[in-house]
Design an enzyme around this catalytic site. Sequence first.
Site, mmCIF file in Angstrom:
data_model
loop_
_atom_site.group_PDB
_atom_site.id
_atom_site.type_symbol
_atom_site.label_atom_id
_atom_site.label_comp_id
_atom_site.label_asym_id
_atom_site.label_seq_id
_atom_site.Cartn_x
_atom_site.Cartn_y
_atom_site.Cartn_z
ATOM 1 C CB SER A 55 -0.888 0.059 1.247
ATOM 2 O OG SER A 55 -1.959 -0.825 1.132
ATOM 3 C CD GLU A 62 0.108 19.226 -8.985
ATOM 4 O OE1 GLU A 62 0.889 20.042 -9.503
ATOM 5 O OE2 GLU A 62 0.515 18.177 -8.415
ATOM 6 C CB SER A 63 -5.005 15.891 -4.787
ATOM 7 O OG SER A 63 -5.782 15.337 -3.730
ATOM 8 C CG HIS A 68 -4.225 -2.319 -0.665
ATOM 9 N ND1 HIS A 68 -3.382 -2.215 0.424
ATOM 10 C CD2 HIS A 68 -4.742 -3.557 -0.621
ATOM 11 C CE1 HIS A 68 -3.406 -3.346 1.104
ATOM 12 N NE2 HIS A 68 -4.226 -4.186 0.478
ATOM 13 C CB CYS A 83 -6.834 20.205 -7.162
ATOM 14 S SG CYS A 83 -7.581 19.238 -5.847
#
Length: 124
Positions: A55, A62-63, A68, A83
């Site tokens: 994971s 931008e985010s 996983h 974003c």
Amino acid sequence: MNALGRHILAEIYGCDAEILNDRENIERIMVESALRAGAEVREVAFHKFSPQGVSGVVIISESHLTIHTWPELGYAAVDVFTCGNDVNPWDACNFLTSMLNAKHMTATEVKRGIFEQPVKVANL
């Protein structure tokens, strides 16, 4: 309508099990996916599970991108959330799918922060 961001939820099947179980390789592929989409990488955190699976998250200006893996099933669940208008989350998903040697990928794009009036998004 305008949205603050685009969130891709990807289901990636038929992947190479060895790649899915290799933390260092998954981290490298995820970072490269972000860069190829035009994102600016800020932080990276990945964990290898025992006996198998990885994971991780790539935090971008931008985010984020997350993954996983289930090597025993040849499957990876991936989120790419960006974003603004300068980063294309599909570029990241398509590169990642290719690098996992996947046989099949399905994905859904969700618009985040939808506004009826124009919204100016500042460059981060």
